[in-house]
Design a protein around this motif. Sequence first.
Motif, mmCIF file in Angstrom:
data_model
loop_
_atom_site.group_PDB
_atom_site.id
_atom_site.type_symbol
_atom_site.label_atom_id
_atom_site.label_comp_id
_atom_site.label_asym_id
_atom_site.label_seq_id
_atom_site.Cartn_x
_atom_site.Cartn_y
_atom_site.Cartn_z
ATOM 1 N N THR A 136 0.754 -1.191 -0.541
ATOM 2 C CA THR A 136 0.172 0.367 -0.386
ATOM 3 C C THR A 136 0.906 1.359 0.355
ATOM 4 N N GLY A 171 0.098 2.945 -3.218
ATOM 5 C CA GLY A 171 -0.530 3.718 -3.413
ATOM 6 C C GLY A 171 -0.102 4.925 -2.553
ATOM 7 N N VAL A 211 -6.034 3.874 -3.292
ATOM 8 C CA VAL A 211 -5.065 2.666 -3.643
ATOM 9 C C VAL A 211 -6.207 2.693 -6.044
ATOM 10 N N LEU A 229 -7.509 -5.785 -0.917
ATOM 11 C CA LEU A 229 -7.220 -5.080 0.886
ATOM 12 C C LEU A 229 -9.416 -5.499 1.326
#
Length: 478
Positions: free
Chosen positions: A438, A442, A460, A468
């Motif tokens: 992440t 992201g 993301v 997730l």
Amino acid sequence: MTELTHDELTNTDMLDGDPSIGELELEDRASLRRVAGLSTELADVTEVEYRQLRLERVVLVGVWTEGTPAQSEASLAELARLAETAGSEVLEGLVQRRMRPDPATYIGSGKVRELRDIVVATGADTVICDGELSPSQLRQLEEKVKVKVIDRTALILDIFAQHARSKEGKAQVELAQLQYLIPRLRGWGAALSRQGSGGNGGVGLRGPGETKLETDRRRINKRVSKLRREIAAMDTIRETKRGRRVANEVPSVAIVGYTNAGKSSLLNALTGAGVLVEDALFATLDPTTRRAATADGRTYTLTDTVGFVRHLPHQLVDAFRSTLEEAANADLLVHVVDGSDPAPEDQVNAVREVLNEITRRRTDPLPPELLVINKADAADELALARLRHVMPGSIQISARTGTGVRELVETITDRLPRPEVVVEVVIPYARGELVSKTHADGEILEEEHLPDGTRLRARVRPELAAALQQFVTDGSRA
């Protein structure tokens, strides 16, 4: 995010303390400067094989057909810089005002005589015309001035041939040169029309066979076909590398602009790439890609591309199309403009014209453009104020001194595509790899360490959001 491999990012940095790639290339290029007056080239240049450019002492000739006198003089001044970059000494320049170039000799008969007098008086051995000459114009002008005559296209091709370093760059330049050569074979010497067929050719010329012209054309076409196959194979490799970056969702930024606008200097300032920087036209021909990261941790690539110029030969645009399409496939175009140039708007228009020609066959539009006015330290304040007015939204920087680079980095960060899904998750400490992914793929908005795991509020992409999903807190997904 999957780490980009060495193969995906070309020309990786050298070890600390060692000379950079750019320094080594600059030293190598400087060691190969031409020395005037030492040529032992054959005087008879009728054969195509011996028509190598011999640029030593040159006279420039231009025809002013449109625009202002200042634009005409600027075009000839640019031709002089091109000639100097190719290794020649510019002695004199002539400009003739005409509605259109003379179909026979490019310039009128009176100017031809004046040009011949200047060539004799200065001892010049080459005339360079500021335009692309037809084969007949080239032949007739050469016959009248009694020295070698080349045009702007041949000059640019010669510079490209000197500066190409990579295998792909050399193949692209050779392809462009051969495409330029094919229609000009007929005009280069009676030796090219010798043949041994027919009954009326005279002693020694009877019997079957093909003309020297046909032989050369056949050989060149065969070489062109081979080069096209080689470049197509290199395109496949390039597409594979670009496909990996797309699959890894790595945004890309292409640095485009007029030649010598400071694109390589900007790449060095943004990434410390150490690529070749030289105050010369077309110093960079081989695209260089470097990885960079935004302040919030998002990774993206920066690609330095070949520079453009007014009236860039169509043979070069065609040969370098695959390389130039790297810019058309980017997420953002950083368009570098030389703020110290007398006519920066003309530079912008020339670059956009070439980009539009590259993408004419495509259905996708060009990426968003960010205008960057470089060399602000070398431009006067009045000129910079005018550019701020005529180029709203542009950023003024100096890649040499670093002025404005921080603002540019922030603007690039804002312009890069962002992940579109906002999630709020609590990831167990046992799944630390998802936290790392992440962070890498992201944009982290909030982070907090709880007893049950790491709470993240992040932006993301859909693929990561799906992974997730099981850790999304109730009612938190946007």
